[in-house]
Write a protein that holds these residues in place. Structure first.
Motif, mmCIF file in Angstrom:
data_model
loop_
_atom_site.group_PDB
_atom_site.id
_atom_site.type_symbol
_atom_site.label_atom_id
_atom_site.label_comp_id
_atom_site.label_asym_id
_atom_site.label_seq_id
_atom_site.Cartn_x
_atom_site.Cartn_y
_atom_site.Cartn_z
ATOM 1 N N ASN A 254 17.033 -15.813 9.667
ATOM 2 C CA ASN A 254 17.707 -17.084 9.887
ATOM 3 C C ASN A 254 18.806 -16.879 10.923
ATOM 4 N N ARG A 255 19.486 -17.963 11.249
ATOM 5 C CA ARG A 255 20.509 -17.890 12.285
ATOM 6 C C ARG A 255 21.645 -16.932 11.925
ATOM 7 N N GLU A 256 22.013 -16.904 10.663
ATOM 8 C CA GLU A 256 23.099 -16.018 10.230
ATOM 9 C C GLU A 256 22.724 -14.561 10.458
ATOM 10 N N SER A 257 21.504 -14.188 10.048
ATOM 11 C CA SER A 257 21.045 -12.813 10.252
ATOM 12 C C SER A 257 20.947 -12.489 11.738
ATOM 13 N N PHE A 258 20.443 -13.443 12.500
ATOM 14 C CA PHE A 258 20.312 -13.250 13.940
ATOM 15 C C PHE A 258 21.669 -13.007 14.583
ATOM 16 N N ASN A 259 22.648 -13.800 14.225
ATOM 17 C CA ASN A 259 23.982 -13.646 14.815
ATOM 18 C C ASN A 259 24.596 -12.301 14.448
ATOM 19 N N TYR A 260 24.381 -11.856 13.208
ATOM 20 C CA TYR A 260 24.895 -10.549 12.806
ATOM 21 C C TYR A 260 24.245 -9.429 13.632
ATOM 22 N N LEU A 261 22.917 -9.495 13.766
ATOM 23 C CA LEU A 261 22.204 -8.451 14.504
ATOM 24 C C LEU A 261 22.575 -8.453 15.979
ATOM 25 N N ARG A 262 22.889 -9.622 16.499
ATOM 26 C CA ARG A 262 23.279 -9.709 17.907
ATOM 27 C C ARG A 262 24.700 -9.201 18.122
ATOM 28 N N GLU A 263 25.582 -9.494 17.173
ATOM 29 C CA GLU A 263 26.985 -9.126 17.344
ATOM 30 C C GLU A 263 27.293 -7.710 16.827
ATOM 31 N N GLN A 264 26.738 -7.355 15.672
ATOM 32 C CA GLN A 264 27.045 -6.063 15.053
ATOM 33 C C GLN A 264 25.868 -5.083 15.058
ATOM 34 N N GLY A 265 24.677 -5.611 15.238
ATOM 35 C CA GLY A 265 23.482 -4.788 15.170
ATOM 36 C C GLY A 265 22.948 -4.401 16.532
ATOM 37 N N PRO A 266 21.653 -4.085 16.608
ATOM 38 C CA PRO A 266 21.089 -3.524 17.836
ATOM 39 C C PRO A 266 20.590 -4.547 18.853
ATOM 40 N N LEU A 267 20.493 -5.824 18.469
ATOM 41 C CA LEU A 267 19.924 -6.819 19.380
ATOM 42 C C LEU A 267 20.718 -6.911 20.678
ATOM 43 N N VAL A 268 20.009 -6.791 21.793
ATOM 44 C CA VAL A 268 20.624 -6.956 23.111
ATOM 45 C C VAL A 268 20.197 -8.329 23.621
ATOM 46 N N VAL A 269 20.950 -9.348 23.272
ATOM 47 C CA VAL A 269 20.619 -10.733 23.614
ATOM 48 C C VAL A 269 21.883 -11.417 24.111
ATOM 49 N N GLY A 270 21.912 -11.744 25.391
ATOM 50 C CA GLY A 270 23.100 -12.379 25.930
ATOM 51 C C GLY A 270 23.039 -12.480 27.436
ATOM 52 N N ASP A 271 24.206 -12.641 28.060
ATOM 53 C CA ASP A 271 24.259 -12.683 29.513
ATOM 54 C C ASP A 271 24.262 -11.261 30.063
ATOM 55 N N VAL A 272 24.373 -11.151 31.373
ATOM 56 C CA VAL A 272 24.285 -9.840 32.021
ATOM 57 C C VAL A 272 25.346 -8.883 31.491
ATOM 58 N N GLN A 273 26.583 -9.329 31.404
ATOM 59 C CA GLN A 273 27.655 -8.437 30.947
ATOM 60 C C GLN A 273 27.446 -8.017 29.498
ATOM 61 N N ASN A 274 26.981 -8.949 28.678
ATOM 62 C CA ASN A 274 26.703 -8.612 27.283
ATOM 63 C C ASN A 274 25.639 -7.529 27.194
ATOM 64 N N ALA A 275 24.596 -7.651 27.997
ATOM 65 C CA ALA A 275 23.527 -6.649 27.979
ATOM 66 C C ALA A 275 24.036 -5.294 28.446
ATOM 67 N N ILE A 276 24.846 -5.290 29.497
ATOM 68 C CA ILE A 276 25.428 -4.040 29.985
ATOM 69 C C ILE A 276 26.257 -3.381 28.885
ATOM 70 N N ASP A 277 27.104 -4.178 28.241
ATOM 71 C CA ASP A 277 27.992 -3.637 27.202
ATOM 72 C C ASP A 277 27.208 -3.059 26.031
ATOM 73 N N LYS A 278 26.152 -3.753 25.602
ATOM 74 C CA LYS A 278 25.382 -3.287 24.439
ATOM 75 C C LYS A 278 24.628 -1.998 24.764
#
Length: 350
Positions: A272-296
């Protein structure tokens, strides 16, 4: 230097009938467009994953690699993974050696036990032999890779006595990586053999794998291998767009569908969205803009000192033009900055 690449399972909407596989045909053509673009924008590796399910179109990575070799010039081509437990090592080596000849020395193999098990009953293997099959077949493949003439006797196939295995690759040997999902025994095996290892980090915070990587390196050192020369790869699910909001909007429907489809077979909690947001922010998902991808990507590099990152594309419901845009941004915007940071850091340590 870190190698940056892409991994795909070739998600497809099943045609649902025998013959006239229109969706499968279209998806294969799209995959060739993707690897061609990845090569053109300077990415280092493209990996094709083996599955035997209706929702993934790639059952033979080496055939896709051969097709990819014909439309690319520089990018390395590999599997992710080859389920070595349920194939014949002789025939598999021959296939990869042929790809190496077609591609001018760009073929690799990532061998794994397989997190999906459909290939075992399909090819007549017993799941009770899951671990033994991989151990024996990996050993056989490595022997073939080392020597033209093969002397072999094992439990799961007829012996080979002094026969040559042909063709041989253009490279001295086919580079062999071990693909793992987090089992300590797998890390120990890869380390003891001194082979490159790639970890699929999908559902846990990357920091949870630090001790796993340490175990790999400790096992290599105990076996007498030069730890400084070990290659380590990390693979995480990935999508990049012009803005983080756009990336989430374009990626989430495909990701939710994939995780819930596979999760029903595995007994996972619904995505669900909650799990997705956790994985994107704290987990391994590399999903975002260019800078976010670089940082992850660099966050993982700081944790592991990995020499390769494979961005696992999840594309089921995402229009193909948007997938191509993500590959373009990855190669032209993300990869140069990641390489620049790592090169500068290494230079500062000299």
């Amino acid at each position: 230097m870190m190698e940056l690449g892409i991994s795909t399972f070739g998600e497809v909407t099943p045609d649902g009938k025998a013959g006239a596989a229109v969706n499968a045909h279209e998806r294969v053509q799209q995959l060739l467009e993707e690897v061609k673009l990845a090569d053109e924008v300077g990415l280092d590796v493209f990996a094709f994953g083996e599955h035997h399910r209706p929702d993934f179109v790639i059952s033979s990575p080496e055939i896709m690699m051969a097709a990819a070799a014909s439309v690319t010039k520089n990018i390395k081509l590999t599997s992710s993974v080859t389920v070595l437990s349920s194939v014949d090592p002789v025939r598999t080596f021959q296939n990869f050696a042929t790809v190496d000849l077609i591609s001018g020395g760009r073929a690799e193999i990532i061998a794994g036990r397989g997190s999906f098990i459909e290939s075992f009953p399909l090819f007549g293997f017993n799941l009770d032999d899951y671990n033994e099959l991989f151990t024996e077949k990996l050993e056989m493949f490595l022997k073939i890779n080392e020597s033209e003439k093969l002397n072999w006797e094992g439990k799961f196939r007829a012996p080979v006595k002094g026969q040559g295995v042909y063709p041989r690759p253009l490279q001295q040997q086919i580079p062999v990586w071990i693909g793992v999902g987090g089992t300590p025994a797998s890390a120990k095996r890869a380390g003891a053999l001194g082979l490159p290892m790639i970890i699929a980090i999908l559902g846990s915070a990357p920091r949870h794998f630090i001790t796993f990587v340490e175990l790999y390196r400790e096992s290599a050192e105990k076996a007498g291998h030069d730890v400084s020369k070990l290659q380590l790869g990390i693979s995480s699910q990935f999508y990049v767009a012009d803005t983080t909001g756009q990336a989430q909007k374009e990626f989430y429907p495909s990701y939710e569908a994939l995780m819930n489809r596979v999760g029903r077979d595995r007994g996972w909690s619904p995505m669900n969205r909650e799990s997705f947001n956790y994985l994107r922010e704290q987990g391994p998902l590399v999903v975002g803009d260019v800078q976010n991808a670089i940082d992850k990507i660099l966050e993982q590099y700081e944790l592991f000192g990995n020499t390769r990152f494979l961005a696992q594309l999840v594309t089921g419901h995402t229009p193909h033009k948007q997938v191509l845009k993500a590959i373009e941004l990855y190669g032209t915007k993300v990869a140069p900055e990641v390489r620049k940071y790592i090169d500068q850091k290494k230079f500062s340590l000299l």
